[in-house]
Scaffold this active site. Structure first.
Site, PDB file in Angstrom:
ATOM      1  N   TYR A 109      58.886   5.802  42.109  1.00 16.76           N
ATOM      2  CA  TYR A 109      58.502   7.010  42.830  1.00 16.76           C
ATOM      3  C   TYR A 109      57.181   7.510  42.270  1.00 16.76           C
ATOM      4  CZ  TYR A 109      59.812  10.331  39.084  1.00 16.76           C
ATOM      5  OH  TYR A 109      59.881  11.042  37.927  1.00 16.76           O
ATOM      6  N   CYS A 110      56.502   8.334  43.054  1.00 15.14           N
ATOM      7  CA  CYS A 110      55.244   8.953  42.624  1.00 15.14           C
ATOM      8  C   CYS A 110      55.213  10.366  43.201  1.00 15.14           C
ATOM      9  CB  CYS A 110      54.038   8.118  43.064  1.00 15.14           C
ATOM     10  SG  CYS A 110      53.917   7.854  44.841  1.00 15.14           S
ATOM     11  N   LYS A 111      54.082  10.811  43.694  1.00 12.75           N
ATOM     12  CA  LYS A 111      54.018  12.136  44.290  1.00 12.75           C
ATOM     13  C   LYS A 111      54.428  12.092  45.750  1.00 12.75           C
ATOM     14  CE  LYS A 111      51.027  16.058  45.218  1.00 12.75           C
ATOM     15  NZ  LYS A 111      49.673  16.594  45.180  1.00 12.75           N
ATOM     16  N   GLY A 113      54.639   8.653  47.589  1.00 14.69           N
ATOM     17  CA  GLY A 113      55.111   7.334  47.982  1.00 14.69           C
ATOM     18  C   GLY A 113      54.069   6.231  47.975  1.00 14.69           C
TER      19      GLY A 113
END
Length: 153
Positions: A109-111, A113
């Site tokens: 995951y990130c901020k 996607g």
């Protein structure tokens, strides 16, 4: 157009452009689908941790320190894109935790996607074939579970 096959990859040279097409026999393409995780899937994973699944935050360390989804580890894709290709000892020195085994499922995951998808593709290139992405990432998590985000400050 000039055509060559190099290590199972068709390479076509055109004026001022190089086009590379990986053949379908590639092990990366044979099983190129990764699992897509929803908010509820991630919530369940956090509440019921599994030793064979690792939640991986691919944002930068500063972002991870600001807030992180509980139980996640931080392997930043922008500043350390080759991290999963490091030897175990080098990985341990760089991140202060053990390098995930290729048999484990890595859920990225990130901020929002985008970096998660890039990290997932890199992981596959390093032999991690069991991968997943929380596409909603932190943006979705903040909307639905902000009171339970862990602050690393």
């Amino acid at each position: 157009m000039l055509r060559y096959t190099i290590l199972g990859t068709k390479v076509m040279f055109a004026p001022s452009k190089i086009l590379v097409r990986t053949l379908f026999e590639s092990p990366i393409l044979r099983n190129n689908s990764c699992k897509t995780y929803t908010f509820n899937d991630i919530k369940h994973l956090i509440e019921n941790p599994l030793s064979d699944k690792i939640l991986v935050d691919v944002r930068e360390p500063e972002e991870h320190l600001e807030y992180a989804i509980p139980t996640s580890v931080n392997i930043p894709v922008n500043t350390a894109p080759g991290a999963l290709g490091l030897l175990a000892e080098e990985f341990q020195k760089m991140f202060n935790f053990g390098k995930p085994e290729t048999s484990k499922e890595l859920v990225f995951y990130c901020k929002s996607g985008t970096r998660a998808k890039a990290a997932e593709e890199l992981a596959r290139s390093y032999g991690y074939q069991n991968t997943g992405i929380y596409q909603g990432s932190v943006t979705d998590w903040l909307k639905k579970q902000s009171h339970k985000l862990s602050s690393k400050n």
